[in-house]
Scaffold this active site. Sequence first.
Site, PDB file in Angstrom:
ATOM      1  N   HIS A 205       1.010  -1.297  -0.150  1.00  0.00           N
ATOM      2  CA  HIS A 205      -0.330  -0.255   0.060  1.00  0.00           C
ATOM      3  C   HIS A 205       0.878   1.517   0.386  1.00  0.00           C
ATOM      4  CE1 HIS A 205       1.003   0.050   4.450  1.00  0.00           C
ATOM      5  NE2 HIS A 205       0.196   1.123   4.244  1.00  0.00           N
TER       6      HIS A 205
HETATM    7  C1  UD1 Z   1      -1.477   5.900   5.615  1.00  0.00           C
HETATM    8  C2  UD1 Z   1      -0.249   6.240   5.796  1.00  0.00           C
HETATM    9  C3  UD1 Z   1       0.903   5.500   6.170  1.00  0.00           C
HETATM   10  C4  UD1 Z   1       0.196   4.171   6.644  1.00  0.00           C
HETATM   11  C5  UD1 Z   1      -0.930   4.490   6.669  1.00  0.00           C
HETATM   12  C6  UD1 Z   1      -1.398   2.889   6.934  1.00  0.00           C
HETATM   13  C7  UD1 Z   1       0.709   8.984   5.624  1.00  0.00           C
HETATM   14  C8  UD1 Z   1       1.536   9.895   4.780  1.00  0.00           C
HETATM   15  N1  UD1 Z   1       0.068   7.733   5.392  1.00  0.00           N
HETATM   16  O1  UD1 Z   1      -1.590   6.080   4.487  1.00  0.00           O
HETATM   17  O2  UD1 Z   1       1.996   5.487   6.344  1.00  0.00           O
HETATM   18  O3  UD1 Z   1       1.222   2.818   6.322  1.00  0.00           O
HETATM   19  O4  UD1 Z   1      -1.787   4.904   6.591  1.00  0.00           O
HETATM   20  O5  UD1 Z   1      -2.406   1.940   6.141  1.00  0.00           O
HETATM   21  O6  UD1 Z   1       0.059   9.456   6.914  1.00  0.00           O
HETATM   22  N2  UD1 Z   1      -8.870   5.647   2.114  1.00  0.00           N
HETATM   23  C9  UD1 Z   1     -10.155   5.123   2.180  1.00  0.00           C
HETATM   24  N3  UD1 Z   1     -10.492   4.621   3.757  1.00  0.00           N
HETATM   25  C10 UD1 Z   1     -10.141   4.722   4.289  1.00  0.00           C
HETATM   26  C11 UD1 Z   1      -8.601   5.869   3.438  1.00  0.00           C
HETATM   27  C12 UD1 Z   1      -7.883   5.995   3.152  1.00  0.00           C
HETATM   28  O7  UD1 Z   1     -10.524   4.350   0.976  1.00  0.00           O
HETATM   29  O8  UD1 Z   1     -10.152   4.835   5.653  1.00  0.00           O
HETATM   30  C13 UD1 Z   1      -8.087   6.134   0.652  1.00  0.00           C
HETATM   31  C14 UD1 Z   1      -8.694   7.164  -0.195  1.00  0.00           C
HETATM   32  O9  UD1 Z   1      -8.572   6.972  -1.553  1.00  0.00           O
HETATM   33  C15 UD1 Z   1      -7.224   7.936  -0.002  1.00  0.00           C
HETATM   34  C16 UD1 Z   1      -6.608   7.018   0.046  1.00  0.00           C
HETATM   35  O10 UD1 Z   1      -6.793   5.275   0.122  1.00  0.00           O
HETATM   36  O11 UD1 Z   1      -6.865   9.135  -0.928  1.00  0.00           O
HETATM   37  C17 UD1 Z   1      -5.019   7.361   0.561  1.00  0.00           C
HETATM   38  O12 UD1 Z   1      -5.263   7.038   2.820  1.00  0.00           O
HETATM   39  P1  UD1 Z   1      -4.656   7.691   2.908  1.00  0.00           P
HETATM   40  O13 UD1 Z   1      -4.769   8.623   4.093  1.00  0.00           O
HETATM   41  O14 UD1 Z   1      -4.154   9.063   2.846  1.00  0.00           O
HETATM   42  O15 UD1 Z   1      -3.033   7.282   2.606  1.00  0.00           O
HETATM   43  P2  UD1 Z   1      -2.702   5.731   3.421  1.00  0.00           P
HETATM   44  O16 UD1 Z   1      -1.705   5.091   1.746  1.00  0.00           O
HETATM   45  O17 UD1 Z   1      -3.713   4.990   3.985  1.00  0.00           O
HETATM   46  N1  UDP Z   2      -3.814  -4.980   9.252  1.00  0.00           N
HETATM   47  C1  UDP Z   2      -5.155  -6.001   9.493  1.00  0.00           C
HETATM   48  N2  UDP Z   2      -6.237  -5.999   7.832  1.00  0.00           N
HETATM   49  C2  UDP Z   2      -5.353  -6.056   7.411  1.00  0.00           C
HETATM   50  C3  UDP Z   2      -4.268  -6.319   6.606  1.00  0.00           C
HETATM   51  C4  UDP Z   2      -3.302  -5.263   7.990  1.00  0.00           C
HETATM   52  O1  UDP Z   2      -5.778  -5.659  11.015  1.00  0.00           O
HETATM   53  O2  UDP Z   2      -5.965  -6.534   6.212  1.00  0.00           O
HETATM   54  C5  UDP Z   2      -2.571  -4.683  10.013  1.00  0.00           C
HETATM   55  C6  UDP Z   2      -1.660  -5.973  10.470  1.00  0.00           C
HETATM   56  O3  UDP Z   2      -1.914  -6.309  11.688  1.00  0.00           O
HETATM   57  C7  UDP Z   2      -0.604  -4.264  11.567  1.00  0.00           C
HETATM   58  C8  UDP Z   2      -1.342  -2.814  10.406  1.00  0.00           C
HETATM   59  O4  UDP Z   2      -2.443  -3.606  10.102  1.00  0.00           O
HETATM   60  O5  UDP Z   2      -0.828  -4.628  12.768  1.00  0.00           O
HETATM   61  C9  UDP Z   2      -0.557  -2.502   9.755  1.00  0.00           C
HETATM   62  O6  UDP Z   2      -1.111  -1.696   8.636  1.00  0.00           O
HETATM   63  P1  UDP Z   2      -0.233  -1.223   7.746  1.00  0.00           P
HETATM   64  O7  UDP Z   2      -0.220  -1.798   6.708  1.00  0.00           O
HETATM   65  O8  UDP Z   2      -1.820  -0.020   7.332  1.00  0.00           O
HETATM   66  O9  UDP Z   2       0.688   0.317   7.874  1.00  0.00           O
HETATM   67  P2  UDP Z   2       1.484   0.121   8.254  1.00  0.00           P
HETATM   68  O10 UDP Z   2       2.020  -0.743   9.532  1.00  0.00           O
HETATM   69  O11 UDP Z   2       2.118  -0.148   6.340  1.00  0.00           O
HETATM   70  O12 UDP Z   2       1.911   1.666   8.357  1.00  0.00           O
END
Ligand code: UD1
Ligand code: UDP
Length: 359
Positions: A205
């Site tokens: 992601h």
């Molecule tokens: C964010 C964090 C990343 C983390 C990740 C965990 C930043 C810069 N990035 O990335 O470090 O690893 O969260 O998962 O803070 N969206 C949905 N539903 C949601 C949230 C997001 O549909 O509940 C979609 C939207 O299209 C959005 C995109 O995901 O534009 C990205 O969401 P965003 O919170 O900006 O960044 P993440 O990729 O989730």
């Molecule tokens: N995770 C979850 N469901 C999923 C994928 C990940 O509960 O379908 C959990 C996973 O066990 C871990 C956390 O989400 O604890 C990691 O989050 P993510 O990969 O979104 O973010 P990152 O750690 O890279 O910031």
Amino acid sequence: MKISVVLGTRPEIIKMSPVIRECERLGLDYSILHTGQHYSYNMDKVFFEQLELPEAKYNLEVGSGSHAEQTGKMLIGIEKVLVKEKPDVVLVEGDTNTVLAGALVAVKLGIKVGHVEAGLRSYDRRMPEEINRILTDHCSDFLFAPTEKSKQILLNEGIPEDKIFVTGNTIVDAVIQNLEISKAKRNVLSDIGLNGGEYFVATVHRQENVDDGSSFQGIVEGLERVRREFDVQLIYPIHPRARKRLKSFNLEPNGVRLVEPLDYLSFLQLESNAELVLTDSGGVQEEACILGVPCVTLRDNTERPETLEVGANVLAGTNPDKIADCAKLMLGKVNSWENPFGDGKAGERIIEILRSKFD
Ligand code: UD1
Ligand code: UDP
């Protein structure tokens, strides 16, 4: 002591849960401020329900947007709440935009900042997370480093030693607290239609991977090859950012099973029974290491070098050949490594340290 816990995304909810549970257990004066960075049910609420966390007192409902838009809205919203709440300390966890916003508002209001998971560095400034980590560490008063290595990184950057506390990573607490419950309450293998045994799990992601067409294509081809060459099922619970990008780049991973993001108990079960994990997630690299499952990281660097050092993880980048080679290498591993991230008492330690400072 009055604590404000500022959080906003899936990994923050999971990794802050042991700290919140400890606040509940001790009956401390604390509240949760949710920025609303994540808001879909399966990225947010499901974790509150499943981890039995109290509802956030405030939810800013900031949602998605460009970095500036998202962070700007958070700064404005968090400031209003903190001015009203007047906590002694604000706690943030990790490296998201929510974390930077929480820390920045607090420090400028003269409120102490505690950073859980301090001192991680990928040394890759293309990553928004790297900028967030560095800035947050440098405006924090209490830096809760998960390992001696992360403490050393902070010392090398000139942060005074008396601000740094090696606590372990709260992800160990979360895994220990939830693995047995997940065995008792979930049956994800049959829910997904896996006949036990031979399957791999992928999660991808990261912005620098999925927002870049050629990187994402390389990863998709790598996953397809791994699935074919090892003749296994490959399950990919797909993050909404990656789902959107697959569509816009017209990528269709052949033979890879895409499923919606899973709840924590289901994901833990899926992960702990997998033969191999392929990921660009920070939390998933740590969990695989803790659970004894070999990991291939789909990045050129990691801020979790401890996983490489113990032999639990290898860096594959986004090249399909390298991904397949790394999968082969890791499948041959004997998974007898030691978990480098602590004993599962990080949450307790963090609260104990704060109480010794304020009470
Ligand atoms: C964010 C964090 C990343 C983390 C990740 C965990 C930043 C810069 N990035 O990335 O470090 O690893 O969260 O998962 O803070 N969206 C949905 N539903 C949601 C949230 C997001 O549909 O509940 C979609 C939207 O299209 C959005 C995109 O995901 O534009 C990205 O969401 P965003 O919170 O900006 O960044 P993440 O990729 O989730
Ligand atoms: N995770 C979850 N469901 C999923 C994928 C990940 O509960 O379908 C959990 C996973 O066990 C871990 C956390 O989400 O604890 C990691 O989050 P993510 O990969 O979104 O973010 P990152 O750690 O890279 O910031």
